[in-house]
Design an enzyme around this catalytic site. Structure first.
Site, PDB file in Angstrom:
ATOM      1  N   ASP A  86       0.837  -1.701   0.436  1.00  0.00           N
ATOM      2  CA  ASP A  86       0.340  -0.076  -0.151  1.00  0.00           C
ATOM      3  C   ASP A  86       1.219   1.428   0.092  1.00  0.00           C
ATOM      4  O   ASP A  86       2.615   0.915   0.676  1.00  0.00           O
ATOM      5  CB  ASP A  86      -1.002   0.127   1.265  1.00  0.00           C
ATOM      6  CG  ASP A  86      -1.671   1.436   1.353  1.00  0.00           C
ATOM      7  OD1 ASP A  86      -2.479   1.526   0.974  1.00  0.00           O
ATOM      8  OD2 ASP A  86      -1.638   1.734   2.606  1.00  0.00           O
TER       9      ASP A  86
ATOM     10  N   ASP B 193      -0.581   5.161   1.066  1.00  0.00           N
ATOM     11  CA  ASP B 193      -0.357   6.390   2.216  1.00  0.00           C
ATOM     12  C   ASP B 193      -0.681   5.505   3.283  1.00  0.00           C
ATOM     13  O   ASP B 193      -1.357   4.080   3.659  1.00  0.00           O
ATOM     14  CB  ASP B 193      -1.329   6.715   2.348  1.00  0.00           C
ATOM     15  CG  ASP B 193      -1.373   7.890   0.518  1.00  0.00           C
ATOM     16  OD1 ASP B 193      -0.781   9.077   0.646  1.00  0.00           O
ATOM     17  OD2 ASP B 193      -1.995   7.340  -0.194  1.00  0.00           O
TER      18      ASP B 193
END
Length: 255
Positions: free
Chosen positions: A8, A10
């Protein structure tokens, strides 16, 4: 043996303090590459929203929560939102029920820079471009961001048939096709690479990472992850801003 790692962006690859990838994380990725591990972005962002330092570095990109996936050979998953459902969300936004961020792959825009949009931009280091809602009808829409708390979700879910909502931030929810999510993108990528789920690891921090965790054999929740994410992960590491990826890779013997 780990042969593929999914990240991922953020709160996982990119910290909230600097909006950059930590040096320790880059070192971990370089060492994984040196050992033949394929490294893959798996994000709710489109390419347009990605930090420049992330582009062209990874072996594949699972973007917009799995709806558009590509590598150097081209696109291998392309799943956009049903046109009728697009119309529901666009017209609800036009009626002022919520602010809407429209993600079309080659471009993304918000219909209004309301307070929640401004706050999200501050958190993730983005300045959202404003566009006309009619632009949503010109190209396929892969994902919407609907701004508001959990109460806003029923506003559009009660009127649509082929979408679901997921979150990684309390300011908004991601809206994607019902047959979509990071798990679809991860599985398509593993098939593309000829790698089994047991040979893959995923790193995440938000609710939208949960399906990705289900698609791999090993899952790592960042120290800053939501509690529900930590509960579902096979391992928990330190915060994104405290060398979380490096520490996990060392502890698990990946590097």
């Amino acid at each position: 043996m780990i042969k593929a790692a999914f990240f991922d962006i953020d709160g996982t690859l990119v910290g909230f303090k600097t909006h950059r990838v930590a040096e320790s994380t880059w070192r971990a990725i370089e060492l994984m590459h040196a050992r033949g591990v394929r490294v893959v972005i798996a994000s709710g962002r489109s390419v347009a929203e990605m930090q420049e330092e992330l582009k062209g570095v990874f072996d594949a990109y699972v973007t917009m929560n799995g709806q558009l996936c590509f590598d150097e050979r081209g696109t291998y998953r392309d799943a956009h939102i049903d046109d009728a459902d697009v119309r529901v969300l666009v017209e609800q936004a036009r009626a002022g029920l919520y602010d809407l961020y429209v993600m079309q792959g080659v471009r993304s825009f918000v219909n209004n820079r309301g307070p929640l949009v401004v706050e999200l931009g501050r958190q993730v280091g983005l300045d959202y471009e404003v566009g006309l809602l009619d632009m949503a009808y010109e190209l396929p829409v892969y994902q919407f961001n609907v701004f508001g708390g959990p109460e806003v979700e029923d506003v559009f879910l009660s009127k649509t048939e082929h979408v679901v909502a997921t979150r990684w931030n309390k300011l908004f929810c991601d809206v994607i096709p019902a047959e979509g999510g990071k798990d679809f993108g991860v599985r398509a990528t593993l098939e593309r690479l000829g790698i089994t789920p047991d040979e893959a690891i995923a790193f995440g921090d938000g609710e939208n990472d949960l399906t990705m965790f289900d698609a791999v054999g090993t899952s790592v929740a960042m120290g800053n992850a939501w509690d529900v994410v930590k509960d579902r992960a096979t391992h928990i590491t330190t915060d994104v801003d405290d060398d979380g990826i490096w520490n996990a890779c060392v502890e698990l013997g990946i590097i």
